[in-house]
Design a protein around this motif. Structure first.
Motif, PDB file in Angstrom:
ATOM      1  N   SER A  17       1.072  -1.188   0.098  1.00 61.43           N
ATOM      2  CA  SER A  17       0.009   0.032   0.153  1.00 61.43           C
ATOM      3  C   SER A  17       0.949   1.321  -0.172  1.00 61.43           C
ATOM      4  CB  SER A  17      -0.982   0.043   1.192  1.00 61.43           C
ATOM      5  OG  SER A  17      -0.143  -0.047   2.469  1.00 61.43           O
ATOM      6  N   ASP A  18       2.150   1.128   0.242  1.00 59.64           N
ATOM      7  CA  ASP A  18       3.007   2.353   0.038  1.00 59.64           C
ATOM      8  C   ASP A  18       3.541   2.717  -1.241  1.00 59.64           C
ATOM      9  OD1 ASP A  18       3.331   2.373   2.939  1.00 59.64           O
ATOM     10  OD2 ASP A  18       4.842   1.199   2.884  1.00 59.64           O
ATOM     11  N   THR A  19       3.069   1.988  -2.212  1.00 58.23           N
ATOM     12  CA  THR A  19       3.307   2.266  -3.437  1.00 58.23           C
ATOM     13  C   THR A  19       2.459   3.057  -4.378  1.00 58.23           C
ATOM     14  OG1 THR A  19       2.313   0.318  -4.409  1.00 58.23           O
ATOM     15  CG2 THR A  19       4.448  -0.117  -3.903  1.00 58.23           C
ATOM     16  N   ASP A  20       2.791   3.799  -5.531  1.00 58.68           N
ATOM     17  CA  ASP A  20       1.924   4.665  -6.218  1.00 58.68           C
ATOM     18  C   ASP A  20       1.613   3.872  -7.533  1.00 58.68           C
ATOM     19  OD1 ASP A  20       4.363   4.964  -7.864  1.00 58.68           O
ATOM     20  OD2 ASP A  20       4.588   6.650  -7.020  1.00 58.68           O
ATOM     21  N   HIS A  75       6.259   2.590  -7.838  1.00 62.36           N
ATOM     22  CA  HIS A  75       7.549   3.034  -7.030  1.00 62.36           C
ATOM     23  C   HIS A  75       6.844   3.336  -5.250  1.00 62.36           C
ATOM     24  CE1 HIS A  75       9.006   4.647 -10.847  1.00 62.36           C
ATOM     25  NE2 HIS A  75       9.954   3.702 -10.329  1.00 62.36           N
ATOM     26  N   ASN A 126       5.412   5.736  -2.921  1.00 65.72           N
ATOM     27  CA  ASN A 126       4.724   7.148  -3.035  1.00 65.72           C
ATOM     28  C   ASN A 126       5.556   8.167  -2.047  1.00 65.72           C
ATOM     29  OD1 ASN A 126       2.788   9.191  -2.131  1.00 65.72           O
ATOM     30  ND2 ASN A 126       1.660   7.929  -3.545  1.00 65.72           N
ATOM     31  N   ASN A 127       5.613   9.528  -2.733  1.00 66.14           N
ATOM     32  CA  ASN A 127       6.360  10.422  -2.107  1.00 66.14           C
ATOM     33  C   ASN A 127       5.908  10.943  -0.497  1.00 66.14           C
ATOM     34  OD1 ASN A 127       4.580  11.806  -3.640  1.00 66.14           O
ATOM     35  ND2 ASN A 127       5.588  13.692  -3.376  1.00 66.14           N
ATOM     36  N   THR A 128       4.721  10.509  -0.495  1.00 68.62           N
ATOM     37  CA  THR A 128       4.219  11.196   0.727  1.00 68.62           C
ATOM     38  C   THR A 128       4.427  10.128   1.924  1.00 68.62           C
ATOM     39  OG1 THR A 128       2.112   9.717   0.567  1.00 68.62           O
ATOM     40  CG2 THR A 128       2.129  11.763  -0.534  1.00 68.62           C
ATOM     41  N   LYS A 129       5.051   9.062   1.577  1.00 69.79           N
ATOM     42  CA  LYS A 129       5.412   8.140   2.798  1.00 69.79           C
ATOM     43  C   LYS A 129       6.858   8.598   3.483  1.00 69.79           C
ATOM     44  CE  LYS A 129       2.274   5.214   2.608  1.00 69.79           C
ATOM     45  NZ  LYS A 129       1.285   4.903   3.865  1.00 69.79           N
ATOM     46  N   GLN A 172      14.752   6.413  -6.679  1.00 65.46           N
ATOM     47  CA  GLN A 172      13.611   5.814  -6.675  1.00 65.46           C
ATOM     48  C   GLN A 172      13.766   4.535  -5.587  1.00 65.46           C
ATOM     49  OE1 GLN A 172      12.121   4.507 -10.693  1.00 65.46           O
ATOM     50  NE2 GLN A 172      14.100   5.321 -11.443  1.00 65.46           N
ATOM     51  N   TYR A 174       9.142  -1.285  -3.473  1.00 69.49           N
ATOM     52  CA  TYR A 174       8.348  -2.341  -2.626  1.00 69.49           C
ATOM     53  C   TYR A 174       9.159  -3.549  -2.511  1.00 69.49           C
ATOM     54  CZ  TYR A 174       4.946  -5.865  -1.604  1.00 69.49           C
ATOM     55  OH  TYR A 174       4.486  -7.077  -1.077  1.00 69.49           O
TER      56      TYR A 174
END
Length: 136
Positions: free
Chosen positions: A11-14, A18, A20-23, A62, A65
């Motif tokens: 769930s951390d991917t976009d 990759h 996600n930058n918000t993580k 980059q 996951y």
């Protein structure tokens, strides 16, 4: 320096696959817990003495996951009532992100900054780095 390792969740991917930058800011905040404990060992929010004044994050490569991440946390500046927490995120032997959080020792009753007590200043000094930790 404090270190913490973890494996990102799916769930951390976009949409590009990759991380996600918000993580990264969220992971950095979580990895600041040992610093918070220097001020409030029990993490009791009723006696919380810190506020966040500023954060910055630089994305350097980059992130993926399924590959272990390591967050390295150090203190890079100690002022009268504020200090900087410098952090790096590493994956597969490469620094993939770095950032700094400016934390302020704060008196919530008086609603103003407060001088960092000497005993805590000494604890912060134990984790002080002259510049960003070595990129090795």
């Amino acid at each position: 320096m404090f270190t913490e390792s973890f494996t990102p969740h799916f769930s951390d991917t976009d949409a590009l696959g990759h991380i996600n930058n918000t993580k990264v800011p969220i992971w950095f905040e979580g990895a600041r817990t040992p610093v918070f404990r220097l001020f409030t060992p029990t993490l009791d929010t009723a006696n919380w003495p810190l506020i966040l004044a500023k954060i910055d994050v630089s994305f350097e490569a980059q992130m993926y996951y399924g590959e272990t991440m390591e967050v390295r946390t150090a203190i890079s500046r100690i002022g009268g009532s504020s200090f900087d927490v410098y952090q790096e995120l590493w994956q597969n032997g490469q620094r993939v992100a770095s950032g700094t959080a400016v934390m302020v020792h704060f008196d919530f009753k008086q609603q103003k900054s407060a001088v960092i007590p000497e005993n805590i200043r000494q604890l912060l000094t134990e984790h002080l780095v002259e510049s960003s930790p070595d990129a090795s």
